[in-house]
Design an enzyme around this catalytic site. Structure first.
Site, short mmCIF file in Angstrom:
data_model
loop_
_atom_site.label_atom_id
_atom_site.label_comp_id
_atom_site.label_asym_id
_atom_site.label_seq_id
_atom_site.Cartn_x
_atom_site.Cartn_y
_atom_site.Cartn_z
N LYS A 103 0.83 -1.20 0.00
CA LYS A 103 0.00 0.00 0.00
C LYS A 103 0.86 1.26 0.00
O LYS A 103 1.90 1.31 0.68
CB LYS A 103 -0.91 -0.02 1.23
CG LYS A 103 -1.89 1.15 1.33
CD LYS A 103 -2.74 0.98 2.59
CE LYS A 103 -3.74 2.10 2.78
NZ LYS A 103 -4.54 1.92 4.01
N SER A 136 -9.43 -0.18 7.61
CA SER A 136 -8.91 -0.01 6.25
C SER A 136 -8.36 -1.27 5.62
O SER A 136 -8.15 -1.31 4.41
CB SER A 136 -7.83 1.08 6.24
OG SER A 136 -8.40 2.36 6.35
N SER A 192 -9.18 2.27 3.41
CA SER A 192 -8.34 2.93 2.43
C SER A 192 -7.38 2.00 1.71
O SER A 192 -6.61 2.43 0.85
CB SER A 192 -7.54 4.04 3.12
OG SER A 192 -6.70 3.50 4.15
#
Length: 471
Positions: A80, A179, A155
């Site tokens: 990420k 997330s 996210s």
């Protein structure tokens, strides 16, 4: 989906060991998959194809000598874009950050490399990980692998989509309020948030004091294998059953006799009927595995959902702090959702913030008492399905009610696919007391085996004609 990209990490390393697969072959297949599908779903914001192929060649030579450097040698892993990877920029989904390449890996990435994993690309995120959908001014919107009109969640949406669609079997993500678990739920993959502090984050990744790093994978054993690699500073050889294996090595132990609490929906939370029914059916699966399942209310959560806005207050204050030193020109580049969040945080007074921190402490203490009577807790991962791309509807702007409290209490929690509501996957959340990461993973694996194989999205994707990915 070609056969190679459907294989998990442990299957890949078994193939490497038997010389029926090669790391170069696997990396080529993954990169080809990214080339084919990412223009539609927008899961990646940076790739290091040259570095990945070079690392795959080195891994192949080690396997040919019978000398793998670790249990993930040659396995592709995406990361990420909130976490540093040497040779790639860390943009945090923001125009306000530097495009320069990182000189060093974040601690967890460094440990994955030492285990032989190959970080090959960065996955999309909302700006600084601020919300539960994945869109931002820098990279645009990421799309759900089951329905490209919808969000995959956030996210860590890029990581979830990459894993779901075979663009690498593993992804390193972050979870500050759900997330990892929310996009895992909406994308039909496994996402594990460890006990706070278990995986080294480094100062740049843990600035919210709520976020922790964790694995995303298509199955529980791969998530456990990845967690093993990230929680050990040194690895001796390529065996996954050696003394260093605290998580993958215990997955097959029985869960019979465990006391499991099941809460369909904490007081005041409305879970959509198809989701509630889907998750509710899983309690009987655990009972059949020899556990004692009791449906119960989780009393300590009443204040969290009632007058204690502890997560929203802290989250907004942390983001206000994150942007307070920015030049005005940079602030104009921010996602409007992030600006609104930071502006709200700037209005929080010291007493209110201190009250939120006290409520956080009280919740953690109350959950310790709760887990004296129960070994694990089952809930839905999310109360409704994913919203359309892009944007965040008003009803989803509060703290995610079924996941954020686990961050407040520092508890390990995993989302495992458990069925479908209509055509979209549903996630079962398994939560344990602090430090019970091995138990949570073991219960998730027992459930996964009882459930059977979970289907993957077809990969036959089409971009809706009236929507674009570019910001």
């Amino acid at each position: 989906m070609s056969e190679i990209v459907t294989l998990g990490a442990s299957q890949l390393t078994a193939g490497f060991r038997q010389r029926t697969l090669s790391p170069v072959e696997v990396m080529c297949a993954v990169l080809d998959r990214v080339t084919k599908l990412d223009p539609v779903v927008n899961a990646f914001c940076a790739l290091d194809e040259e570095g990945a192929m070079s690392a795959a060649s080195e891994a192949e030579r080690r396997w040919m000598r019978g000398e793998p450097c670790g249990p993930l040698d040659g396995v592709p892993v995406s990361v990420k874009d909130l976490v540093a990877v040497a040779g790639l920029p860390t943009r945090h989904g923001s125009w306000t950050t530097s495009p320069d390449r990182e000189m060093a890996d974040a601690p967890a990435v460094a440990r994955l490399r030492r285990a032989g994993a190959i970080p090959f690309g960065k996955t999309t995120t909302s700006e600084f990980g601020n919300k539960i959908v994945t869109d931002c001014p820098l990279t645009g919107a990421t799309r759900n692998p089951w329905d490209t009109r919808l969000s995959p969640g956030g996210s860590s949406g890029g990581s979830a989509v990459a894993v779901a669609l075979g663009m690498g079997p593993l992804s390193l993500a972050t979870d500050g309020g759900g997330s990892i678990r929310i996009p895992a739920c909406w994308s039909g993959v496994v996402g594990f948030k460890p006990t706070f502090g278990l995986v080294p984050a480094g100062s740049a990744t843990s600035w919210t004091a709520l976020s922790t790093l964790g694995p995303m994978a298509r199955n529980v054993p791969d998530a456990a294998l990845m967690l093993d690699a990230m929680t050990h500073e040194t690895l001796n050889g390529g065996s996954v059953t050696g003394g260093w294996s605290r998580y993958a090595g215990m997955l097959d132990d029985s869960i019979a006799g465990l006391r499991i609490a099941y809460c369909a929906a904490p007081a005041g939370i409305s879970v959509k009927s198809p989701i509630a029914e889907c998750v509710g059916r899983q309690a009987s699966t655990f009972a059949a595995l020899g556990t004692r399942v009791d449906e119960t209310e989780v009393v300590p959560l009443a204040d969290f959902y009632g007058d204690g806005r502890m997560h929203s207050i802290q989250w907004s204050v942390f983001f206000a702090q994150r942007v307070r030193h920015m030049e005005e020109a940079d602030r104009t580049l921010l996602d409007p959702d992030l600006k609104a969040l930071a502006d709200a945080g700037a209005q929080v007074n010291t007493a209110t913030f201190a009250d939120a921190l006290f409520a956080r402490h009280a919740l953690a203490a109350s959950m310790e008492t709760f887990f004296q009577h129960h070994d694990l807790l089952l809930t839905p991962t999310f109360h409704c399905g994913p919203p359309p791309v892009s944007g965040l509807p008003a009803h989803l702007r509060q703290a995610p009610v079924l996941t954020a409290w686990c961050n407040q209490a520092g508890l390990p929690a995993i989302s495992v696919p458990c069925g479908f509501a209509g055509d979209l996957p549903v996630g079962l959340q398994i939560i344990g007391p602090r430090g019970s990461d091995a138990l949570v993973l073991r219960a998730a694996r027992a459930y996964e085996l009882a459930r059977g194989d979970f289907p993957a999205p077809t990969g036959e994707l089409q971009l809706p004609g009236d929507m674009e990915i570019a910001p």
